[in-house]
Design a protein around this motif. Sequence first.
Motif, mmCIF file in Angstrom:
data_model
loop_
_atom_site.group_PDB
_atom_site.id
_atom_site.type_symbol
_atom_site.label_atom_id
_atom_site.label_comp_id
_atom_site.label_asym_id
_atom_site.label_seq_id
_atom_site.Cartn_x
_atom_site.Cartn_y
_atom_site.Cartn_z
ATOM 1 N N PHE A 506 -51.558 55.979 -27.250
ATOM 2 C CA PHE A 506 -50.173 56.230 -26.847
ATOM 3 C C PHE A 506 -49.191 56.242 -28.027
ATOM 4 N N ALA A 507 -49.689 56.230 -29.256
ATOM 5 C CA ALA A 507 -48.793 56.105 -30.403
ATOM 6 C C ALA A 507 -47.786 57.241 -30.506
ATOM 7 N N SER A 508 -48.150 58.431 -30.044
ATOM 8 C CA SER A 508 -47.231 59.566 -30.139
ATOM 9 C C SER A 508 -46.595 59.927 -28.795
ATOM 10 N N SER A 509 -46.760 59.040 -27.804
ATOM 11 C CA SER A 509 -46.223 59.319 -26.472
ATOM 12 C C SER A 509 -44.748 58.917 -26.395
ATOM 13 N N PRO A 510 -43.867 59.818 -25.965
ATOM 14 C CA PRO A 510 -42.427 59.498 -25.894
ATOM 15 C C PRO A 510 -42.135 58.272 -25.046
ATOM 16 N N GLU A 511 -42.897 58.084 -23.945
ATOM 17 C CA GLU A 511 -42.604 56.967 -23.066
ATOM 18 C C GLU A 511 -42.963 55.610 -23.692
ATOM 19 N N TYR A 512 -43.681 55.634 -24.811
ATOM 20 C CA TYR A 512 -44.053 54.393 -25.491
ATOM 21 C C TYR A 512 -43.280 54.213 -26.798
ATOM 22 N N ARG A 513 -42.196 54.943 -26.956
ATOM 23 C CA ARG A 513 -41.448 54.871 -28.207
ATOM 24 C C ARG A 513 -40.939 53.451 -28.479
ATOM 25 N N ASP A 514 -40.390 52.800 -27.448
ATOM 26 C CA ASP A 514 -39.864 51.444 -27.626
ATOM 27 C C ASP A 514 -40.991 50.440 -27.885
ATOM 28 N N VAL A 515 -42.098 50.620 -27.176
ATOM 29 C CA VAL A 515 -43.250 49.736 -27.393
ATOM 30 C C VAL A 515 -43.752 49.885 -28.821
ATOM 31 N N LEU A 516 -43.851 51.125 -29.289
ATOM 32 C CA LEU A 516 -44.315 51.370 -30.646
ATOM 33 C C LEU A 516 -43.388 50.698 -31.666
ATOM 34 N N ARG A 517 -42.105 50.789 -31.426
ATOM 35 C CA ARG A 517 -41.138 50.169 -32.328
ATOM 36 C C ARG A 517 -41.323 48.651 -32.344
ATOM 37 N N ASN A 518 -41.495 48.063 -31.163
ATOM 38 C CA ASN A 518 -41.670 46.611 -31.083
ATOM 39 C C ASN A 518 -42.980 46.166 -31.735
ATOM 40 N N MET A 519 -44.059 46.921 -31.501
ATOM 41 C CA MET A 519 -45.353 46.552 -32.075
ATOM 42 C C MET A 519 -45.353 46.736 -33.589
ATOM 43 N N THR A 520 -44.620 47.715 -34.059
ATOM 44 C CA THR A 520 -44.491 47.883 -35.509
ATOM 45 C C THR A 520 -43.793 46.675 -36.118
ATOM 46 N N GLN A 521 -42.803 46.146 -35.407
ATOM 47 C CA GLN A 521 -42.107 44.955 -35.878
ATOM 48 C C GLN A 521 -43.047 43.752 -35.906
ATOM 49 N N VAL A 522 -43.865 43.598 -34.849
ATOM 50 C CA VAL A 522 -44.847 42.507 -34.827
ATOM 51 C C VAL A 522 -45.831 42.666 -35.985
ATOM 52 N N PHE A 523 -46.245 43.896 -36.222
ATOM 53 C CA PHE A 523 -47.157 44.199 -37.329
ATOM 54 C C PHE A 523 -46.555 43.714 -38.652
ATOM 55 N N ASP A 524 -45.311 44.061 -38.891
ATOM 56 C CA ASP A 524 -44.653 43.700 -40.154
ATOM 57 C C ASP A 524 -44.461 42.188 -40.277
ATOM 58 N N GLU A 525 -44.149 41.536 -39.167
ATOM 59 C CA GLU A 525 -43.951 40.083 -39.197
ATOM 60 C C GLU A 525 -45.271 39.343 -39.414
#
Length: 534
Positions: A506-525
């Motif tokens: 789902f990484a390129s799915s528009p409906e998961y844009r917010d989830v991707l953003r949040n998971m990217t933040q978790v990744f960085d933290e």
Amino acid sequence: MRRAGKMFFMCVTPIVASLFSSAIAADEAEERPNVLFISVDDLKPWLGCYGDSVIKTPNIDRLASLGTVFKRSYCQIALCGPSRLSVMTGLRPDTTRVYSMGGEIFHIDTARKRAPHLRTLPGHFKANGYTSIGFGKLFDNRNTGSGQDVVSWSGRKGVRWEFNTDLYPEQPTRGGYQDPETRALIEEALKEAKKRGITKKRAVSDFLSGIEGTRPFFECLDIPDEAYPEGNLMAPPAVEAIKRFAKTKEPFFLGVGFYKPHLPFIAPKKYWDLYSPGDFDLASFQSYPEDGLAVSETDFIEGRVFHPIPTSGPISGELQRKMLHGYAACVSYVDAQVGKLLDALEETELLDDTIICLWGDHGFHLGDKQVWGKHTNFEQATRSPLIITSPFMQGGVMSDAVTEFIDVFPTLCELAGLESPRGLDGRSLVAEMSGDSPREAGAAVSQYMRNTDNGKVMGWAIRTPRYRYVEWRKISVKNLDYEFSGDVIGRELYDYKLDPEETRNFASSPEYRDVLRNMTQVFDETLKHLPERN
């Protein structure tokens, strides 16, 4: 079986979880808890205590009733050597830079140069007055050499791996087989390989794979447990050691490493007889995810190097059920050996003085994505059992916390009343074992390194209770070390609530844009040591 002698400590009051290690330390001269440390190769959470209704594992289930089952535990790398090293050091692969097996670059001595604070689990207990001994596969000798890091153990030879012909007269041949026909074929093939100048271990294995009958994926013979390593060089000497420790009263760290259910699927017939092929359902989704990444796919599928598994293409349903049957038989065979260890502790009255930890070094794909092996960052390869018991803790706890195998080291230290070495990457799970203080929702990290036409890449996977986010980046190697980059070549995102079989990325799915953003933040933290993205 009850551990009544000390069970009351954790039942009287919740705060005992934070106090009992101090009590142990104060009384250390008189009594220290022992540690039985059990590793199982390629074991996925396909066990009764994990809710499976087909698999028969009464002894591991008995162990689970005495302690805590960590339902969401993840390995650091779905590959034997680096996974085991992360458990045994409490350090992430990015700390030790051990991502595979073989050669100086992945040897524990090189890891010690990269991380001077590195101390192994058996070595730490040894340094604190324990007798540390091991049998079977605990480390992977491709990362440690013979003896599996001898300095970590109390004996001069380190971990022992010696077949006892007094228990069974004939040692298994290469691959662990006992069938006379298979033995004869292998013997002839090895002679031919030698004649052709084929000597390297992997090259010999590849040569055998090309000769029909030398590498069958299963063996089912009506012979005793002692005919194979699990019932010969692993469980029996460990039982004898327990009996010896009961007499000497010395505190011990006893490691027992079982090789099965690693391929080939070999177990005595009585364990095959517990099942029939019709007991097993095939993986319902046998493709890689839609919109997936080629780099996430493994280029080495272990099951396909054995006969008569086809080297490519679909595997028939009949053959898949036979493979599932073989895996289950091996799990039940190992379960019986675990039972012998528990029985020995009970018979010597050491059960109420012993911490027990059982873990599988990683998971295993059983046909999903047409994979029969590990070597991926997907759920089936990275999730593996972790069960920990303590005579000072209540039993029958089922923890939903997301945990990692690097958490084992600090957990066992706290349970034993020992101070953990400095610099561990994991954290103790004792609060989760109390059943009163569940861990805050966190993330587990798994990773895998691949070689591509454009160089080496690493995939770091972040697993939260619902999602997995994977980021693949270019890496480079120089002077026996690795350098990371911010060059991201691909991303994956999986939703295990709506898509537990990973049918879609789902990484390129528009409906998961917010989830991707949040998971990217978790990744960085979580992975603060990685460079910023380019």
